[in-house]
Design an enzyme around this catalytic site. Structure first.
Site, mmCIF file in Angstrom:
data_model
loop_
_atom_site.group_PDB
_atom_site.id
_atom_site.type_symbol
_atom_site.label_atom_id
_atom_site.label_comp_id
_atom_site.label_asym_id
_atom_site.label_seq_id
_atom_site.Cartn_x
_atom_site.Cartn_y
_atom_site.Cartn_z
ATOM 1 N N GLU A 105 0.474 -0.847 0.421
ATOM 2 C CA GLU A 105 0.051 -0.583 -0.009
ATOM 3 C C GLU A 105 0.585 1.295 0.367
ATOM 4 O OE1 GLU A 105 -3.849 -1.245 2.301
ATOM 5 O OE2 GLU A 105 -2.532 -0.978 3.258
HETATM 6 C C1 TNX Z 1 -4.400 -4.540 5.306
HETATM 7 S S1 TNX Z 1 -2.199 -6.478 4.578
HETATM 8 C C2 TNX Z 1 -2.932 -4.084 4.955
HETATM 9 C C3 TNX Z 1 -3.374 -3.818 6.574
HETATM 10 C C4 TNX Z 1 -4.717 -3.477 7.777
HETATM 11 C C5 TNX Z 1 -5.152 -4.536 7.259
HETATM 12 C C6 TNX Z 1 -6.187 -4.567 7.376
HETATM 13 C C7 TNX Z 1 -1.591 -5.627 4.693
HETATM 14 C C8 TNX Z 1 -0.573 -6.010 3.669
HETATM 15 N N1 TNX Z 1 -2.069 -4.349 4.597
HETATM 16 O O1 TNX Z 1 -1.881 -2.350 6.634
HETATM 17 O O2 TNX Z 1 -3.898 -3.274 8.675
HETATM 18 O O3 TNX Z 1 -5.423 -4.682 5.330
HETATM 19 O O4 TNX Z 1 -6.754 -5.882 7.289
#
Ligand code: TNX
Length: 519
Positions: free
Chosen positions: A333
């Protein structure tokens, strides 16, 4: 009549029924409540009863697993369980014997055999990890009261006659705990690792940094903990692990054949670092530490002169206290990072990781960059990203949010957790295959269950989200047998009281008839 007696009678009868069928692979054998399910388990009529004068006799190479099983057996049985180094010939019939047998190498590094019959209880493996898993299996074959920390003099400690031959499907069987959103103490983490190891998980991924907090001491950048650790997702005081704390976790895990995988999430998810050091930001001013940083809104300043040295220092110090070969770099992300810069940074980061003598592992998003093997990518939401990483030669760890995320609510009214991918009840958590679309099955090295903690603060809350889904994932990672929800649902129901005896506060999903096994 005591329940244990009743169940012993039932157990014997059902065991006989299965044995009488002469089928080595009875799919619905009712007496079985082992999780994860062994490759082969052949029951025969009869049981062995643990005796007060019994010892644990083990090959010197298996001293660790021998001590572990003895420690588990002592409190509830009240027997002394002295641990002695020796070979099968040194054992008496009442002893539990751990035999090193190189001929069992075909079962894999972690494979084992368990034989319970009129001659005794014999555990065989080619390696110590296999002996440890054999011990965990025997533990589950004993009455559930073996999990209690208090003496129960009324129990007859019977183990059914059985012959088990077992070994894992996947080398990587992991669980991840996010200690950045909410911090958990060394003891809480150790308890979680211990429980995970009972279900034959062998990787514990610590998500150590995120926007809301930085949780690991880095001597060359002290503000990371001085400033960056002092917040959590609830606006609470946060916390961090000193290097000694971390070493204690590593050591505790190693005794249970669990490898610690540390994650430092870069270049996104970095507000705690940005708030600790102005030079990581383009304007030179530290950001404000906050519990409510919007998703995907933060990034290290990749053009900044301090950034690469910062990243190298951090990974060097983490590498120094991590015996395992992997460093997790996050990489997820990173929407606030310009894509070209992200790709370039990831390539530089791979060099940094390799300079520490380690292998780079990241979320599937790293597939965007031109990385080279050895490389591990963790699939979570976009199979095409995982496929890209696979095409670059990465091995894949499978953590699809729709099935494997332990922070998803079980149903719409569930009080804790998130639901961005939907709801994940126990059945959906069990019914999936680890091979993502577009990835060759042989590139998948295993499964991992992430437990993100934006909404989770306490041990009880962790338990409720993790259990029972995590043990289903453990089975997916371990068992080589075909799986069926209908069969598993019943086995899980029979396992319920064992969760209770272990002090695990699991979620009583209405998809499972727990009452069938209640007292
Ligand atoms: C996505 S999974 C994220 C996390 C969040 C999560 C909550 C991922 C690599 N990044 O930062 O905590 O979703 O479900």
């Amino acid at each position: 009549m005591r329940q244990s007696l009743l169940s012993a009678v039932l157990f014997g009868a059902l065991g006989f029924a299965v044995w009488a069928c002469g089928d080595r692979d009875v799919p619905f054998s009712v007496e079985e409540s082992l999780i994860p399910r062994p490759s082969i388990a052949t029951y025969s009529p009869g049981t062995r009863t643990l005796q007060a004068q019994a010892r644990v006799v083990a090959d010197p190479a298996f001293a660790g697993p021998a001590r572990y099983i003895a420690e588990r057996l002592r409190p509830a049985t009240g027997y002394a369980w002295p641990v002695e180094s020796g070979r099968p010939d040194d054992a008496r019939p009442e002893d539990i014997v751990l035999v090193r047998d190189p001929a069992l190498a075909h079962l894999g590094e972690e494979g084992y055999q368990v034989e319970v019959d009129e001659n005794g209880i014999m555990l065989r493996a080619s390696s110590a990890a296999g002996a440890f898993y054999a011990a965990q299996t025997v533990r589950q074959l004993l009455p559930r009261e073996i999990e209690l920390d208090t003496l129960d003099p009324e129990i007859t400690w019977e183990v059914p006659f059985v012959r088990i031959e077992d070994g894992p499907r996947y080398a990587w069987r992991g669980v991840m705990l996010d200690v950045a959103r909410h911090f958990f103490s060394v003891e809480e983490v150790q308890r979680f690792i211990d429980i995970a190891s009972r279900y034959k998980l062998n990787r514990f991924h610590l998500h150590l940094t995120d926007d809301q907090g930085w949780r690991i001491q880095i001597d060359s950048w002290p503000n990371l903990t001085e400033i960056g650790s002092r917040m959590d997702s609830s606006g609470g005081p946060g916390g961090y692990y000193t290097k000694d704390d971390y070493r204690r976790i590593v050591e505790f895990a190693a005794e249970r054949f669990v490898m610690i995988i540390p994650e430092i999430d870069v270049p996104g998810h970095t507000n705690a670092a940005l708030a600790s050091y102005g030079e990581l930001n383009p304007d030179g001013i530290p950001t404000v530490l906050s519990p409510t940083v919007p998703f995907a809104s933060t990034s290290l300043w990749l053009d900044g002169p301090a950034t690469l040295p910062f990243v190298e220092d951090v990974f060097r110090e983490v590498a120094e206290i991590t015996p395992g070969p992997y460093l997790h770099v996050g990489g997820d992300e990173a929407a606030a990072t310009p894509p070209a810069q992200y790709r370039e940074f990831m390539v530089e980061l791979q060099d940094i990781i390799e300079r520490q003598g380690k292998t780079m592992l990241g979320w599937e998003d790293i597939g965007a960059a031109e990385l080279r093997p050895p490389l591990l990518a963790q699939h979570w939401v976009r199979p095409n990203r995982a496929q890209l990483a696979f095409e670059r030669g990465a091995q894949i760890i499978s953590s699809p949010a729709r099935h494997a995320y332990l922070d998803m609510k079980y149903h719409p009214e569930f009080q804790l957790g998130t639901a961005w991918i939907g709801f994940v009840d126990v059945q959906q958590a069990y019914e999936w295959d680890p091979v993502p679309e577009g990835v060759a099955p042989e590139a998948v090295i295993g499964v991992e269950s992430p437990l993100w903690t934006e909404t989770l603060r306490t041990r009880a809350e962790l338990d409720l989200l993790a259990f029972p889904r995590l043990v289903g994932h453990a089975e997916i990672g371990w068992t080589t047998r075909p799986r069926s929800w209908i069969e598993y649902r019943e086995r899980l129901a029979r396992h319920g009281p064992r969760f209770r005896a272990q002090g695990i506060g699991f979620y009583r999903s209405t998809l499972v008839d727990w009452t069938a096994s209640d007292r």
